[in-house]
Scaffold this motif. Structure first.
Motif, PDB file in Angstrom:
ATOM      1  N   ASP A  78      70.700  -1.520 -49.306  1.00  0.00           N
ATOM      2  CA  ASP A  78      69.551  -0.644 -49.474  1.00  0.00           C
ATOM      3  C   ASP A  78      68.833  -0.414 -48.150  1.00  0.00           C
ATOM      4  N   VAL A  82      68.395   3.225 -46.361  1.00  0.00           N
ATOM      5  CA  VAL A  82      67.095   3.791 -46.039  1.00  0.00           C
ATOM      6  C   VAL A  82      66.946   4.011 -44.537  1.00  0.00           C
ATOM      7  N   GLN A  88      67.661   6.405 -50.444  1.00  0.00           N
ATOM      8  CA  GLN A  88      66.648   5.750 -51.264  1.00  0.00           C
ATOM      9  C   GLN A  88      67.104   4.342 -51.606  1.00  0.00           C
TER      10      GLN A  88
END
Length: 169
Positions: A78, A82, A88
């Motif tokens: 993640d 990002v 996202q």
């Protein structure tokens, strides 16, 4: 059990792609003598299958370690999505239902865990075993992999555990 995110699947796919790129001997070499080169992938593939089984283990230390590795992979993936490409964070990947391991299946996973730990520490293929396990943990509960590999692996381990403990016990 943790749910795999898009980031976790991305980490698993990155491990898989990096391993295949490092391994690839070239088209001509692979065409002439495929067996020795395919044999070089065997430790990774076996460890990948173990990683899928480890993430299917619901509880205990093995399940906790696999869940922790998946949680860390989700977080790393993640963050990379990002900060690396502006994606996202925290989006859940399509998780599939999976076949739970039986009592004898989990016993066999425990035996495989001992073999993986010793193999990772003592074998010259230790890094392949570690990367394969990590990749299997990341991809084991994603919908595509769970439908394709996790269910047959779980069925095979459940059957093998039943056969082994049926003979022994």
């Amino acid at each position: 059990m943790n749910i795999v995110t898009i980031g976790g699947v991305t980490v698993g796919l990155c491990i898989l792609i990096a391993t295949l790129v490092q391994w690839y001997p070239g088209y001509r070499t692979l065409k002439k003598k495929p067996v020795p080169f395919l044999g070089q992938l065997l430790p990774f593939v076996l460890a990948w299958a173990y990683g899928v089984l480890a993430i299917l283990t619901v509880g205990g230390v093995v399940g906790w370690i696999a869940d922790t590795a998946l949680w860390i992979s989700n977080w790393l993936g993640d963050v990379a999505l990002v900060w690396g490409v502006g994606g996202q964070a925290g989006r859940s990947a399509n998780a599939a239902t999976y076949l739970p391991l039986t009592q004898t299946g989990t016993a066999l996973v425990l035996i495989l865990t001992v073999g993986m730990i010793v193999g990772a520490k003592k074998s010259k293929y230790g890094s392949d075993l570690k990367r394969g396990s990590w990749c299997g943990i990341c991809l084991g509960t994603s919908a595509g992999v769970a439908g394709f590999a996790a269910v047959p692996l779980a069925q095979a381990v459940n059957w093998a555990g039943q056969a082994a403990y049926g003979v022994i016990a």
